[in-house]
Design a protein around this motif. Structure first.
Motif, PDB file in Angstrom:
ATOM      1  N   ALA A  32     -59.949  27.143 -37.007  1.00 21.04           N
ATOM      2  CA  ALA A  32     -59.098  26.875 -38.502  1.00 21.04           C
ATOM      3  C   ALA A  32     -59.678  26.836 -39.257  1.00 21.04           C
ATOM      4  O   ALA A  32     -61.235  25.504 -39.480  1.00 21.04           O
ATOM      5  CB  ALA A  32     -57.934  26.111 -37.997  1.00 21.04           C
ATOM      6  N   ALA A  33     -59.477  27.084 -40.832  1.00 26.71           N
ATOM      7  CA  ALA A  33     -60.041  26.547 -42.002  1.00 26.71           C
ATOM      8  C   ALA A  33     -58.900  26.292 -42.750  1.00 26.71           C
ATOM      9  O   ALA A  33     -58.276  26.455 -43.196  1.00 26.71           O
ATOM     10  CB  ALA A  33     -61.345  27.906 -42.871  1.00 26.71           C
ATOM     11  N   THR A  34     -59.375  25.419 -43.284  1.00 20.49           N
ATOM     12  CA  THR A  34     -58.741  24.485 -44.089  1.00 20.49           C
ATOM     13  C   THR A  34     -58.828  24.211 -46.038  1.00 20.49           C
ATOM     14  O   THR A  34     -60.002  23.154 -45.957  1.00 20.49           O
ATOM     15  CB  THR A  34     -57.474  23.340 -43.833  1.00 20.49           C
ATOM     16  N   GLU A  35     -58.133  24.429 -46.937  1.00 17.87           N
ATOM     17  CA  GLU A  35     -59.829  23.866 -47.699  1.00 17.87           C
ATOM     18  C   GLU A  35     -58.944  22.399 -47.932  1.00 17.87           C
ATOM     19  O   GLU A  35     -57.597  22.006 -48.063  1.00 17.87           O
ATOM     20  CB  GLU A  35     -58.192  25.068 -49.238  1.00 17.87           C
ATOM     21  N   ALA A  36     -59.243  21.804 -48.345  1.00 17.27           N
ATOM     22  CA  ALA A  36     -59.800  20.609 -48.411  1.00 17.27           C
ATOM     23  C   ALA A  36     -60.401  19.423 -50.287  1.00 17.27           C
ATOM     24  O   ALA A  36     -60.222  21.104 -50.757  1.00 17.27           O
ATOM     25  CB  ALA A  36     -60.794  19.815 -47.476  1.00 17.27           C
ATOM     26  N   PRO A  37     -59.839  18.636 -50.963  1.00 18.98           N
ATOM     27  CA  PRO A  37     -60.229  18.277 -51.917  1.00 18.98           C
ATOM     28  C   PRO A  37     -61.636  18.493 -52.345  1.00 18.98           C
ATOM     29  O   PRO A  37     -61.647  19.327 -53.680  1.00 18.98           O
ATOM     30  CB  PRO A  37     -60.074  17.061 -51.685  1.00 18.98           C
ATOM     31  N   ARG A  38     -62.290  18.483 -51.668  1.00 20.31           N
ATOM     32  CA  ARG A  38     -63.699  19.050 -52.241  1.00 20.31           C
ATOM     33  C   ARG A  38     -64.750  20.356 -51.624  1.00 20.31           C
ATOM     34  O   ARG A  38     -65.767  21.100 -51.988  1.00 20.31           O
ATOM     35  CB  ARG A  38     -64.700  17.750 -51.813  1.00 20.31           C
ATOM     36  N   GLY A  39     -63.435  21.175 -51.081  1.00 12.87           N
ATOM     37  CA  GLY A  39     -63.782  22.513 -50.207  1.00 12.87           C
ATOM     38  C   GLY A  39     -63.513  22.822 -49.526  1.00 12.87           C
ATOM     39  O   GLY A  39     -62.739  22.160 -48.820  1.00 12.87           O
ATOM     40  N   LEU A  40     -64.099  23.714 -48.528  1.00 15.46           N
ATOM     41  CA  LEU A  40     -63.240  24.499 -47.256  1.00 15.46           C
ATOM     42  C   LEU A  40     -64.127  22.691 -46.213  1.00 15.46           C
ATOM     43  O   LEU A  40     -65.520  22.999 -45.786  1.00 15.46           O
ATOM     44  CB  LEU A  40     -64.346  25.461 -47.311  1.00 15.46           C
ATOM     45  N   LEU A  41     -63.409  22.859 -45.384  1.00 20.26           N
ATOM     46  CA  LEU A  41     -63.304  22.774 -44.134  1.00 20.26           C
ATOM     47  C   LEU A  41     -63.066  22.912 -43.090  1.00 20.26           C
ATOM     48  O   LEU A  41     -61.805  23.730 -43.070  1.00 20.26           O
ATOM     49  CB  LEU A  41     -61.985  20.766 -44.326  1.00 20.26           C
ATOM     50  N   TYR A  42     -63.362  23.173 -42.155  1.00 24.60           N
ATOM     51  CA  TYR A  42     -63.952  24.365 -40.945  1.00 24.60           C
ATOM     52  C   TYR A  42     -64.296  23.487 -39.117  1.00 24.60           C
ATOM     53  O   TYR A  42     -64.565  22.470 -39.327  1.00 24.60           O
ATOM     54  CB  TYR A  42     -65.096  25.322 -40.572  1.00 24.60           C
ATOM     55  N   HIS A  43     -62.997  24.133 -38.965  1.00 27.76           N
ATOM     56  CA  HIS A  43     -63.597  22.977 -37.193  1.00 27.76           C
ATOM     57  C   HIS A  43     -62.399  23.673 -36.616  1.00 27.76           C
ATOM     58  O   HIS A  43     -61.993  25.221 -36.444  1.00 27.76           O
ATOM     59  CB  HIS A  43     -62.240  21.608 -37.525  1.00 27.76           C
ATOM     60  N   TRP A  44     -63.593  23.669 -34.582  1.00 32.86           N
ATOM     61  CA  TRP A  44     -63.712  24.707 -34.055  1.00 32.86           C
ATOM     62  C   TRP A  44     -63.553  23.893 -32.709  1.00 32.86           C
ATOM     63  O   TRP A  44     -64.131  23.186 -32.699  1.00 32.86           O
ATOM     64  CB  TRP A  44     -64.114  25.745 -33.811  1.00 32.86           C
ATOM     65  N   TYR A  45     -62.979  24.263 -31.973  1.00 32.54           N
ATOM     66  CA  TYR A  45     -62.310  23.559 -30.377  1.00 32.54           C
ATOM     67  C   TYR A  45     -62.255  24.903 -29.425  1.00 32.54           C
ATOM     68  O   TYR A  45     -61.934  25.331 -29.637  1.00 32.54           O
ATOM     69  CB  TYR A  45     -61.509  23.121 -30.457  1.00 32.54           C
ATOM     70  N   ARG A  46     -63.250  23.962 -28.344  1.00 31.97           N
ATOM     71  CA  ARG A  46     -63.034  24.901 -26.941  1.00 31.97           C
ATOM     72  C   ARG A  46     -62.052  23.430 -26.010  1.00 31.97           C
ATOM     73  O   ARG A  46     -62.876  22.286 -25.697  1.00 31.97           O
ATOM     74  CB  ARG A  46     -64.412  25.171 -26.595  1.00 31.97           C
ATOM     75  N   ILE A  47     -60.693  23.687 -25.629  1.00 36.11           N
ATOM     76  CA  ILE A  47     -60.713  23.381 -24.479  1.00 36.11           C
ATOM     77  C   ILE A  47     -60.274  23.472 -23.441  1.00 36.11           C
ATOM     78  O   ILE A  47     -59.762  24.954 -23.372  1.00 36.11           O
ATOM     79  CB  ILE A  47     -59.071  22.602 -25.327  1.00 36.11           C
TER      80      ILE A  47
END
Length: 108
Positions: A32-47
Protein backbone atom coordinates in the motif's frame (compact mmCIF):
# COMPACT_ATOMS: atom_id res chain seq x y z
CA UNK A 1 -5.63 19.58 28.07
CA UNK A 2 -9.36 19.67 27.46
CA UNK A 3 -9.03 17.25 24.54
CA UNK A 4 -7.03 14.81 26.64
CA UNK A 5 -9.58 15.01 29.45
CA UNK A 6 -12.38 14.33 26.97
CA UNK A 7 -10.52 11.28 25.64
CA UNK A 8 -10.02 9.94 29.16
CA UNK A 9 -13.72 10.49 29.90
CA UNK A 10 -14.77 8.62 26.76
CA UNK A 11 -12.44 5.70 27.48
CA UNK A 12 -13.52 5.45 31.13
CA UNK A 13 -17.23 5.48 30.20
CA UNK A 14 -16.93 2.62 27.70
CA UNK A 15 -17.23 -1.06 28.47
CA UNK A 16 -14.84 -3.07 26.38
CA UNK A 17 -15.74 -6.72 25.85
CA UNK A 18 -12.95 -9.21 25.46
CA UNK A 19 -13.24 -10.90 22.13
CA UNK A 20 -11.28 -13.69 20.59
CA UNK A 21 -10.34 -12.78 17.09
CA UNK A 22 -9.55 -15.59 14.70
CA UNK A 23 -8.34 -15.38 11.16
CA UNK A 24 -7.04 -18.02 8.83
CA UNK A 25 -3.79 -16.75 7.30
CA UNK A 26 -3.31 -17.19 3.58
CA UNK A 27 -0.07 -16.72 1.75
CA UNK A 28 -0.25 -13.29 0.19
CA UNK A 29 1.79 -10.44 -1.19
CA UNK A 30 0.31 -7.05 -0.55
CA UNK A 31 1.39 -3.46 -0.40
CA UNK A 32 0.00 0.00 0.00
CA UNK A 33 0.95 3.63 -0.33
CA UNK A 34 -0.15 6.18 2.23
CA UNK A 35 0.26 9.93 2.30
CA UNK A 36 2.34 10.77 5.37
CA UNK A 37 3.03 14.27 6.75
CA UNK A 38 6.29 14.64 4.80
CA UNK A 39 5.46 12.61 1.71
CA UNK A 40 4.62 9.16 0.43
CA UNK A 41 4.96 6.12 2.70
CA UNK A 42 5.08 2.87 0.73
CA UNK A 43 4.97 -0.57 2.34
CA UNK A 44 4.89 -4.08 0.91
CA UNK A 45 4.73 -7.48 2.65
CA UNK A 46 4.96 -11.16 1.78
CA UNK A 47 3.21 -13.40 4.32
CA UNK A 48 3.30 -17.20 4.16
CA UNK A 49 0.37 -19.60 4.79
CA UNK A 50 1.30 -19.80 8.49
CA UNK A 51 0.87 -16.04 8.86
CA UNK A 52 4.59 -15.37 9.16
CA UNK A 53 5.92 -12.24 7.48
CA UNK A 54 8.69 -13.52 5.23
CA UNK A 55 9.58 -10.22 3.63
CA UNK A 56 8.71 -6.58 4.25
CA UNK A 57 9.76 -3.40 2.53
CA UNK A 58 8.97 0.01 3.97
CA UNK A 59 9.97 3.10 2.03
CA UNK A 60 9.61 6.21 4.18
CA UNK A 61 9.37 9.83 3.05
CA UNK A 62 12.88 10.31 4.47
CA UNK A 63 14.30 7.91 1.90
CA UNK A 64 12.55 9.80 -0.92
CA UNK A 65 14.06 13.07 0.31
CA UNK A 66 17.47 11.80 1.38
CA UNK A 67 19.47 12.58 -1.79
CA UNK A 68 18.29 16.19 -1.83
CA UNK A 69 18.90 16.56 1.92
CA UNK A 70 22.40 15.10 1.57
CA UNK A 71 23.26 17.39 -1.35
CA UNK A 72 22.00 20.47 0.47
CA UNK A 73 23.85 19.57 3.68
CA UNK A 74 27.12 19.13 1.78
CA UNK A 75 26.64 22.56 0.26
CA UNK A 76 25.73 24.08 3.63
CA UNK A 77 28.82 22.59 5.30
CA UNK A 78 31.16 23.78 2.56
CA UNK A 79 29.73 27.31 2.77
CA UNK A 80 30.18 27.45 6.57
CA UNK A 81 33.54 25.74 7.09
CA UNK A 82 34.63 28.60 9.31
CA UNK A 83 32.28 27.47 12.12
CA UNK A 84 33.60 25.10 14.77
CA UNK A 85 32.29 21.54 14.65
CA UNK A 86 29.63 21.92 17.39
CA UNK A 87 28.20 25.12 15.91
CA UNK A 88 28.22 23.62 12.43
CA UNK A 89 26.43 20.49 13.66
CA UNK A 90 23.77 22.60 15.40
CA UNK A 91 23.38 24.78 12.30
CA UNK A 92 22.97 21.72 10.04
CA UNK A 93 20.54 20.10 12.48
CA UNK A 94 18.42 23.26 12.69
CA UNK A 95 18.43 23.49 8.90
CA UNK A 96 17.40 19.86 8.36
CA UNK A 97 14.58 19.75 10.96
CA UNK A 98 12.00 21.57 8.82
CA UNK A 99 13.12 19.62 5.75
CA UNK A 100 12.49 16.25 7.35
CA UNK A 101 11.80 16.18 11.11
CA UNK A 102 12.19 12.41 11.47
CA UNK A 103 15.68 12.43 9.99
CA UNK A 104 16.99 15.19 12.18
CA UNK A 105 15.66 13.44 15.31
CA UNK A 106 17.18 10.10 14.37
CA UNK A 107 20.75 11.40 14.02
CA UNK A 108 21.02 13.14 17.41
Amino acid sequence: MEGIEQCIGILESRVFAEEEIYCQPRGRRRGAATEAPRGLLYHWYRINRKGVVEQAKIVTPTSHNFLVIERDLKELVSEHRDLDRDKLQLFASNWSAPTNPCFSCSVH
